[in-house]
Design a protein around this motif. Structure first.
Motif, mmCIF file in Angstrom:
data_model
loop_
_atom_site.group_PDB
_atom_site.id
_atom_site.type_symbol
_atom_site.label_atom_id
_atom_site.label_comp_id
_atom_site.label_asym_id
_atom_site.label_seq_id
_atom_site.Cartn_x
_atom_site.Cartn_y
_atom_site.Cartn_z
ATOM 1 N N SER A 136 -13.721 -24.190 2.610
ATOM 2 C CA SER A 136 -13.393 -23.807 1.261
ATOM 3 C C SER A 136 -14.373 -24.626 0.253
ATOM 4 O O SER A 136 -14.686 -24.053 -0.980
ATOM 5 C CB SER A 136 -12.058 -24.128 0.992
ATOM 6 N N PHE A 137 -14.518 -25.757 0.518
ATOM 7 C CA PHE A 137 -15.228 -26.671 -0.682
ATOM 8 C C PHE A 137 -16.721 -26.229 -0.769
ATOM 9 O O PHE A 137 -17.258 -26.252 -1.674
ATOM 10 C CB PHE A 137 -15.105 -27.936 -0.286
ATOM 11 N N LYS A 138 -17.254 -25.756 0.240
ATOM 12 C CA LYS A 138 -18.644 -25.216 0.471
ATOM 13 C C LYS A 138 -18.641 -24.089 -0.285
ATOM 14 O O LYS A 138 -19.581 -23.845 -1.159
ATOM 15 C CB LYS A 138 -18.867 -24.916 2.111
ATOM 16 N N ALA A 139 -17.683 -23.073 -0.051
ATOM 17 C CA ALA A 139 -17.510 -21.693 -0.855
ATOM 18 C C ALA A 139 -17.509 -22.269 -2.178
ATOM 19 O O ALA A 139 -18.022 -21.475 -3.103
ATOM 20 C CB ALA A 139 -16.425 -20.847 -0.477
ATOM 21 N N ASP A 140 -16.737 -23.113 -2.741
ATOM 22 C CA ASP A 140 -16.625 -23.477 -4.100
ATOM 23 C C ASP A 140 -17.741 -24.355 -4.720
ATOM 24 O O ASP A 140 -17.417 -24.872 -5.973
ATOM 25 C CB ASP A 140 -15.208 -24.009 -4.142
ATOM 26 N N GLY A 141 -18.796 -24.578 -4.006
ATOM 27 C CA GLY A 141 -19.942 -25.216 -4.390
ATOM 28 C C GLY A 141 -19.744 -26.950 -4.859
ATOM 29 O O GLY A 141 -20.032 -27.403 -5.625
ATOM 30 N N ALA A 142 -18.686 -27.434 -3.880
ATOM 31 C CA ALA A 142 -18.396 -28.998 -4.166
ATOM 32 C C ALA A 142 -19.695 -29.725 -4.008
ATOM 33 O O ALA A 142 -20.481 -29.312 -3.040
ATOM 34 C CB ALA A 142 -17.568 -29.370 -3.048
ATOM 35 N N ARG A 143 -19.917 -30.532 -4.809
ATOM 36 C CA ARG A 143 -21.228 -31.409 -4.530
ATOM 37 C C ARG A 143 -20.955 -32.840 -4.027
ATOM 38 O O ARG A 143 -22.221 -33.503 -3.626
ATOM 39 C CB ARG A 143 -21.715 -31.603 -5.655
#
Ligand code: NI
Ligand code: NI
Ligand code: NI
Lengths: 256, 256, 256, 256, 256, 256
Positions: free
Chosen positions: F40-47
């Motif tokens: 989910s973080f990957k999909a949301d562009g977490a840095r």
């Protein structure tokens, strides 16, 4: 008096062994001339080099000059060995080197053929790798040179039996690109050379270097290498190397 | 209008190039269709795929669409190149892909044949790898694809001369598994496909993947790779790539 | 009652499978005898070993004794498997081992032939690798053994189709060194053996070991290896291995 | 006017950056002088080289001259990049090179320090690797240079945060061999240099070269390398590299 | 009269060097005793071995017995060298070997410490690797043994300067696991030994072997290895090795 | 009821273990949640992602849920093991993952910390790798994960003794990037996270992937790998694994 003849025409260099009384043996002097010729061709922008025998005799090259091999108790094939230098020079040459083989190639000369990029032969061509007859432990990079070229069973047959591989079989197993009749060997070889010379020499140089790197890339650990070198060392400090080279120089069969 | 035709029957998928006026060149559009077909076959549990030309014309595929190659000063074969994607898709496909080759395969199409698991050909099949004519420095993974398949001298002859390898020689050097008469090519190919489809697809998938990993495993150091890439870069920033692609599009011989 | 016959004469050892009613299957008992014979030949300084069938029947060896394969849910080819031990013993034997093949070699016996240094065959020799029929995921080192010997397309055809490779093709693709008429197979094999026995056994031993190390040197990362092992594991925990071995023992075609 | 100062005394060569108004940035001109100095020292048989800043200012070297970095859409760190040439020259220099670091080393200068054999620093020394601030994808060989030196978590912290590592921590994590008070940095560095110069330069040269080969030996497959290069390519063709270098030259924070 | 003392109690083996007048130099006789002790401990199921000096003198071990080093013109560190055999025996021992170091370890003894699994030291422990003082080119596997343990800059400092690394620094750079006061060295070492002996010896043996394989896995190509060996060979055939060993035996500073 | 808590703010994702009564053991359920959060973080562009314990209890995570380990006679750490999947997910996550460690991390949790990119800890953090207490043969890729991070002697001490490494030592040997007071751990961790989030995420992703590839690149031959796997197999088919896991579940000391 030079031991080779060289020409350069239409970007095609030719190096012809011309030392019949030593059966074109790869002695230090002849090798120095070949390396110098390669350097000169490189400077002159040769796009392909043909490596051949001048005389068209029965022996393309007899290989190592056994009389020049180091005495027992010393590695006979160190990195600085002239033949090793020649093999590296051929592989590093920035354009294809074509071995044009009429007659037989023995030992180090067989290794030299394997270092060339393409091999054109006729019905007289034949190839033998002879260290098992000399009691000489071949170097690992040299063995790999054969393995990168030939089916594994053929490599083993050659190294373990030291038998001569005939022209017909050499074509089948991939030692030569094409076997053509002796009468047309020169024509076919130079036709191939002209084709290559007409292509992009820059693209060829980049791919030759990539192929060299990839074909030498059979990495082994230092501990393993030192183990293999230790096996070789046991041979050149042992009786077989002494007996094998002595028998060769005395023109008798060795007793191993 | 699709550029390929596909069928799936008895767990055997077929992808037929159907773009005669471009000689089945591997343009981005056609490649996208092939990759989509592979994805679809995978989803449908195909146990083997046959890759062929629909028309049975003289050219199996002309390879890269040279008009689509990037301009000078840019790597013509980056990782994201459509053909590179196709090659990876074929290699990663979890069942064998058989190239059924009637006619000639050029450049990238020749690389594609090498990426297939088995190759069935007839007397018209022929293979050439042409970057030396285009002044195009081939990518290292692509060169390795040939080296993992063919004898080293043949790889060099093909890359340095760009000559066409005939059906008879293609069988001898191992490009094709079997050369059969044109009239029976389809029958023999699908017979092989049916045999494979009857075996354990799970065991085959595991061994195909192991073979892929092992055949790509020719590891080189980053410093060495960057050196080889630098050689390639000098070519695509240099005059040969510009001249080679221009000459091709102008249908004239390049002057290197 | 021994399952093999052995002789040692003129530094040439012979091991002959002699278990006709099991078609010379490589069961644990027979393997133990072969390994013991190799150990004995090594102690006695054998310079070459010939591995053959005693009876001259249609089957050189049927390979793994499928009845001895482990139950489902367990790796059928672990490191300690008797056949794996035999393959290592042949590769590590300090002198050449020549497979003299009259008749067909199946599965593990085909792998054993590939582990031998030279292969001499006659017109009846034939070779098949059969795990795709058993639903058995072959081990990675075993697949590599084939890849180090044969053209990649041939390896794939053999592993994916499980078809038998005929003598004629076996010679062409490099499985055998020479195919000779059945009547002269023994003579030619022992002639080769005598030649090898006359060479420097020390130099041969050092080069055999270097060739073994180089041919096994296809290094892959632990993470990649565990991925490949995971694929294999999914097969031997899955239905295909169960069905394949059951069908074999029930002498029916498997339904994968 | 030269950008460096050099001396050679007692077999100890010294190269001092002397370009204060560019904060000793590693521009093409300065690099050419350093490489020429190394060539000259090599010819003169220097047994050790000290690499230092002449002025003793706050910045040992600012690293790449960002104004010289190639425009977007081109690999900013190709094999032929001057800094890459310098790094190779230091690593290939046949005697130890000691970085004597007073002040901070940024980006390419930090990579240069990592290429030196020994590092002596004082309490002002500090190190940062800054490509994450420039949107610049670092080359694989460069990343490996850090990995061969430093704990993995430190490499990641440096590459991902671009933070400066202080002298105290640089000693703890192994960037520097010894941190000494600024007043004795020169004395300690030259004491180390004199010790090394008194040892066998031949034995040192052989071991330096072995260490170089071993530390660069992290082999990866061509397919994997091309995948990594593809990731880098996406960055230098993408917006971050443009924004990062623009912001740097405009002396503002980048907006990624 | 034995040169070592050994005990085995509670599955903990102890080997104590006991040859004070030779400063526990690693001569062939002492090494043979240590290897025999390891073999005996292995047969008796020792779960951990402590390697120590019996006397508690200033020198833990002086390393190679320089008087036993081969004459010039022969590789001083071949695979069959007794110390090389000892290093391999320690690494292959199927249970952890703990070096308990009071005093200094020189040259080959320093390499031996690096071959041990854990190192416990006190404030007197110190370590130097001295081939640069002897003009002796160290073997590649030996250099790798240090590189697998220590930060690269430390390896270089040790090999290029031959300086002694103090206890405090040895702990910081990772030569020793823990430096404890001399009075508690024995207690702490045997406490660690008892803990290890209480764990699963089978799981430990499997992980020790995996760690050994992984730490030695720095594969390089045969051509590269032969190049490095050639550099070493130039040293042991050259003047530095002769001068270095002569000076050592004459107890004077060498003139390189 | 979820076993973790997650938040995403300012491109910084947080995953907090929240399963106190199981001491945050890495059971299949909790792992599934963590992997889903990463997706989910990957999909949301977490840095950047912070991985922590919610409660601040004494145990950061107890590691593998021993009750979930497979029965004897089956590899306890196959490729498909949930923890193995988690370790791969963390390493493949395209942005840095920071372990923020308050309390002790045991076994598999210790491996998880080693899979994170950066590690921030406080004075309570401590780390143990416990398979030697369970009689469990650790997988090769897992051992390599530790070797890529820590000095070799420390890896061995941890694997052979199963002892806990304290915060002070964890910082010295490189397990953690920084040990800070418990009161400022959160502030320091998120300060680091914010810095990373401000850099070029594209450049960071490319370098993280290159570092992953390079750090996993310790290639070994299939034959060697199968030998190591065979050693592991002997352990999990043997008595130690049975006794170790039984003793753990019965909360008693194992008798190996
Ligand atoms: Ni040597
Ligand atoms: Ni397994
Ligand atoms: Ni590029």
């Amino acid at each position: 008096m030079p031991l080779i003849r060289t020409t350069l025409a239409d970007k095609i260099g030719t190096i012809a062994f011309d030392h019949d009384d030593k059966r074109n043996a790869l002695g230090a002097d002849l090798i120095a001339e070949v390396i110098a010729a390669l350097d000169s061709f490189k400077a002159d922008g040769a796009r392909v080099v043909v490596l051949r025998s001048a005389s068209g005799g029965k022996v393309w090259s007899a290989g190592h000059d056994v009389g020049e091999l180091p005495r027992a108790d010393v590695d006979p094939l160190p990195y600085s060995d002239p033949l090793e230098q020649l093999l590296r020079a051929v592989k590093a040459f920035p354009a294809p080197v074509i071995a044009m083989v009429h007659g037989s190639a023995w030992g180090g000369a067989c290794d030299l053929v394997m270092a060339c990029d393409l091999v054109m032969g006729d019905e007289t061509c034949a190839f033998a790798i002879t260290p098992a007859k000399l009691g000489l432990p071949y170097n690992v990079a040299g063995i790999l040179n054969f393995m990168s070229r030939l089916p594994l069973t053929v490599v083993k047959e050659m190294f373990f039996s030291a038998n001569l591989i005939s022209a017909e079989r050499a074509e089948r197993v991939g030692i030569v690109n094409q076997v053509v009749p002796a009468a047309s060997l020169e024509a076919e070889t130079y036709a191939m050379a002209r084709t290559i010379a007409s292509r992009s020499s820059k693209a060829i140089a980049a791919s030759k270097e990539a192929i060299r790197v990839l074909s030498e890339s059979v990495p082994i650990n230092p501990a393993t290498y030192e183990y293999l070198h230790g096996l070789r060392r046991d041979v050149y400090f042992g009786p077989d190397y002494h007996e094998g080279t002595a028998a060769f120089l005395e023109k008798r069969a060795p007793k191993f």
